[in-house]
Enzyme design. Structure first.
Site, PDB file in Angstrom:
ATOM      1  N   PRO A  10       0.822  -1.129  -0.173  1.00 56.73           N
ATOM      2  CA  PRO A  10       0.186   0.067   0.027  1.00 56.73           C
ATOM      3  C   PRO A  10       0.951   1.208  -0.114  1.00 56.73           C
ATOM      4  O   PRO A  10       1.972   1.288   0.665  1.00 56.73           O
ATOM      5  CB  PRO A  10      -0.983  -0.219   1.304  1.00 56.73           C
ATOM      6  CG  PRO A  10      -0.158  -1.111   1.927  1.00 56.73           C
ATOM      7  CD  PRO A  10       0.296  -2.213   1.128  1.00 56.73           C
ATOM      8  N   ARG A  18       5.479  12.101  -2.733  1.00 56.98           N
ATOM      9  CA  ARG A  18       5.217  12.434  -1.357  1.00 56.98           C
ATOM     10  C   ARG A  18       6.739  11.913  -0.628  1.00 56.98           C
ATOM     11  O   ARG A  18       7.272  10.963  -0.717  1.00 56.98           O
ATOM     12  CB  ARG A  18       4.173  11.911  -0.553  1.00 56.98           C
ATOM     13  CG  ARG A  18       2.810  12.116  -1.118  1.00 56.98           C
ATOM     14  CD  ARG A  18       2.183  13.401  -0.506  1.00 56.98           C
ATOM     15  NE  ARG A  18       0.889  13.665  -0.840  1.00 56.98           N
ATOM     16  CZ  ARG A  18       0.507  14.115  -2.196  1.00 56.98           C
ATOM     17  NH1 ARG A  18       1.543  14.484  -3.212  1.00 56.98           N
ATOM     18  NH2 ARG A  18      -0.625  14.421  -2.373  1.00 56.98           N
ATOM     19  N   TYR A  23      11.639   8.655   0.851  1.00 55.52           N
ATOM     20  CA  TYR A  23      11.549   7.730  -0.315  1.00 55.52           C
ATOM     21  C   TYR A  23      11.875   8.006  -1.549  1.00 55.52           C
ATOM     22  O   TYR A  23      11.904   7.667  -2.415  1.00 55.52           O
ATOM     23  CB  TYR A  23       9.963   7.439  -0.385  1.00 55.52           C
ATOM     24  CG  TYR A  23       9.522   6.801   1.026  1.00 55.52           C
ATOM     25  CD1 TYR A  23       9.732   5.611   1.477  1.00 55.52           C
ATOM     26  CD2 TYR A  23       8.566   7.658   1.882  1.00 55.52           C
ATOM     27  CE1 TYR A  23       9.183   5.046   2.605  1.00 55.52           C
ATOM     28  CE2 TYR A  23       8.034   7.065   2.863  1.00 55.52           C
ATOM     29  CZ  TYR A  23       8.258   5.937   3.360  1.00 55.52           C
ATOM     30  OH  TYR A  23       7.705   5.261   4.548  1.00 55.52           O
ATOM     31  N   ASN A  72       8.005  -5.754  -1.322  1.00 54.66           N
ATOM     32  CA  ASN A  72       7.885  -4.598  -0.545  1.00 54.66           C
ATOM     33  C   ASN A  72       6.334  -4.518  -0.148  1.00 54.66           C
ATOM     34  O   ASN A  72       5.791  -3.826  -0.635  1.00 54.66           O
ATOM     35  CB  ASN A  72       8.411  -3.182  -1.277  1.00 54.66           C
ATOM     36  CG  ASN A  72       8.449  -2.188  -0.252  1.00 54.66           C
ATOM     37  OD1 ASN A  72       7.754  -2.427   1.111  1.00 54.66           O
ATOM     38  ND2 ASN A  72       9.170  -0.973  -0.708  1.00 54.66           N
ATOM     39  N   ALA A  75       3.022  -1.039   4.683  1.00 56.25           N
ATOM     40  CA  ALA A  75       2.726  -1.432   6.247  1.00 56.25           C
ATOM     41  C   ALA A  75       2.208  -2.528   6.469  1.00 56.25           C
ATOM     42  O   ALA A  75       2.300  -3.209   7.633  1.00 56.25           O
ATOM     43  CB  ALA A  75       1.533  -0.130   6.319  1.00 56.25           C
ATOM     44  N   GLU A  96      12.793  -9.704   0.949  1.00 54.24           N
ATOM     45  CA  GLU A  96      11.818  -8.572   1.760  1.00 54.24           C
ATOM     46  C   GLU A  96      12.853  -7.390   1.169  1.00 54.24           C
ATOM     47  O   GLU A  96      13.828  -7.321   1.543  1.00 54.24           O
ATOM     48  CB  GLU A  96      11.656  -8.652   2.980  1.00 54.24           C
ATOM     49  CG  GLU A  96      10.881  -7.734   3.826  1.00 54.24           C
ATOM     50  CD  GLU A  96      10.705  -7.707   5.394  1.00 54.24           C
ATOM     51  OE1 GLU A  96      11.196  -8.936   5.825  1.00 54.24           O
ATOM     52  OE2 GLU A  96      10.466  -6.933   6.088  1.00 54.24           O
ATOM     53  N   HIS A  98      12.733  -2.819   1.641  1.00 55.84           N
ATOM     54  CA  HIS A  98      12.353  -1.715   1.934  1.00 55.84           C
ATOM     55  C   HIS A  98      13.268  -0.531   1.465  1.00 55.84           C
ATOM     56  O   HIS A  98      14.451  -0.670   1.630  1.00 55.84           O
ATOM     57  CB  HIS A  98      12.219  -1.720   3.690  1.00 55.84           C
ATOM     58  CG  HIS A  98      11.535  -2.695   4.282  1.00 55.84           C
ATOM     59  ND1 HIS A  98       9.994  -2.579   4.045  1.00 55.84           N
ATOM     60  CD2 HIS A  98      11.602  -3.743   4.562  1.00 55.84           C
ATOM     61  CE1 HIS A  98       9.467  -3.662   4.756  1.00 55.84           C
ATOM     62  NE2 HIS A  98      10.422  -4.523   4.910  1.00 55.84           N
ATOM     63  N   ARG A 105      13.990   3.854  12.102  1.00 51.64           N
ATOM     64  CA  ARG A 105      12.426   4.558  12.269  1.00 51.64           C
ATOM     65  C   ARG A 105      11.970   4.391  13.483  1.00 51.64           C
ATOM     66  O   ARG A 105      12.530   3.537  14.694  1.00 51.64           O
ATOM     67  CB  ARG A 105      11.648   4.359  11.222  1.00 51.64           C
ATOM     68  CG  ARG A 105      12.258   4.531   9.839  1.00 51.64           C
ATOM     69  CD  ARG A 105      11.292   4.607   8.647  1.00 51.64           C
ATOM     70  NE  ARG A 105      10.494   5.355   8.695  1.00 51.64           N
ATOM     71  CZ  ARG A 105       9.442   5.285   7.827  1.00 51.64           C
ATOM     72  NH1 ARG A 105       9.222   4.618   7.028  1.00 51.64           N
ATOM     73  NH2 ARG A 105       8.307   6.030   7.955  1.00 51.64           N
TER      74      ARG A 105
HETATM   75  O1  CA2 Z   1      10.744   2.033   3.093  1.00 49.93           O
HETATM   76  C1  CA2 Z   1       9.919   1.210   2.471  1.00 49.93           C
HETATM   77  O2  CA2 Z   1       9.893   0.654   1.505  1.00 49.93           O
HETATM   78  C2  CA2 Z   1       8.400   0.934   3.245  1.00 49.93           C
HETATM   79  O3  CA2 Z   1       8.055  -0.401   3.151  1.00 49.93           O
HETATM   80  C3  CA2 Z   1       7.545   1.783   2.917  1.00 49.93           C
HETATM   81  C4  CA2 Z   1       6.085   1.720   3.985  1.00 49.93           C
HETATM   82  C5  CA2 Z   1       6.429   1.962   5.173  1.00 49.93           C
HETATM   83  O4  CA2 Z   1       5.129   1.489   5.924  1.00 49.93           O
HETATM   84  C6  CA2 Z   1       7.213   0.794   5.570  1.00 49.93           C
HETATM   85  O5  CA2 Z   1       7.802   1.274   6.912  1.00 49.93           O
HETATM   86  C7  CA2 Z   1       9.037   1.302   4.782  1.00 49.93           C
HETATM   87  C8  CA2 Z   1       5.276   2.905   3.419  1.00 49.93           C
HETATM   88  C9  CA2 Z   1       5.295   3.503   2.118  1.00 49.93           C
HETATM   89  C10 CA2 Z   1       4.678   4.654   2.215  1.00 49.93           C
HETATM   90  O6  CA2 Z   1       4.485   4.878   0.951  1.00 49.93           O
HETATM   91  C11 CA2 Z   1       4.716   6.235   0.469  1.00 49.93           C
HETATM   92  C12 CA2 Z   1       5.267   6.338  -0.902  1.00 49.93           C
HETATM   93  C13 CA2 Z   1       5.402   7.407  -1.376  1.00 49.93           C
HETATM   94  C14 CA2 Z   1       5.474   8.817  -0.814  1.00 49.93           C
HETATM   95  C15 CA2 Z   1       5.300   8.208   0.668  1.00 49.93           C
HETATM   96  C16 CA2 Z   1       4.882   7.367   1.277  1.00 49.93           C
END
Ligand code: CA2
Length: 147
Positions: A10, A18, A23, A72, A75, A96, A98, A105
């Site tokens: 997600p 964003r 990211y 990936n 959440a 896996e 990230h 974090r």
């Molecule tokens: O660092 C990663 O790839 C994560 O899997 C991204 C997840 C976060 O919940 C994990 O802790 C780490 C969430 C990504 C949120 O998606 C966004 C995408 C673009 C901009 C902001 C948020």
């Protein structure tokens, strides 16, 4: 040749739009291109979903079709026993991935259910790191073929 499956959870459809300080500015479309280039001649299925149900369905599809999974789970990493159960049914290698270093974090990002099944975990390499994830996955697949 069986395809590599690259599954994204997600909010990753918003990548590059964003929170660039966490990211980066690479979009998911660009991530797909990075993965395809790194996979070379290997077929690759690249998917993103915001739905836990769909992500589990995609893992089920991979169980029947894939040589390996790079995931990936975003959440769902920290919440989904159902995703862990689905991944446990897959017999090939699971990486896996990230983008950010989840261990740097807040504590809620430290316990990954998916890590209980993953053969390898990559975190903190940014979006370009998907290329390393693909290389690691291919390496794990080839090692299994040698056994
Ligand atoms: O660092 C990663 O790839 C994560 O899997 C991204 C997840 C976060 O919940 C994990 O802790 C780490 C969430 C990504 C949120 O998606 C966004 C995408 C673009 C901009 C902001 C948020």
């Amino acid at each position: 040749m069986k395809p590599l499956y690259v599954l994204n959870g997600p909010n990753l459809n918003r990548l590059g739009k964003r929170e660039p300080h966490i990211y980066g500015t690479t979009t998911l479309t660009e991530v797909e291109a990075i993965c395809r280039q790194q996979a070379g001649d290997r077929p690759l299925v690249f998917r993103q979903t915001n739905s836990e149900e769909t992500l589990i369905d995609l893992v089920h599809e991979a169980i029947d079709e894939a040589a390996g999974i790079l995931i990936n789970p975003a959440a769902f990493t920290f919440t989904s026993l159902a995703l862990l159960d689905a991944l446990k049914m897959f017999e090939g290698p699971v990486v896996e991935f990230h983008i950010s270093n989840i261990h740097k974090r807040e504590p809620i990002y430290h316990r990954s259910y998916v890590s209980m099944r993953a053969d390898a975990v990559l975190a903190g390499l940014g979006s370009q790191g998907y290329a390393m994830g693909i290389t690691a996955l291919i390496d794990l697949i080839e090692k299994r073929q040698q056994v």
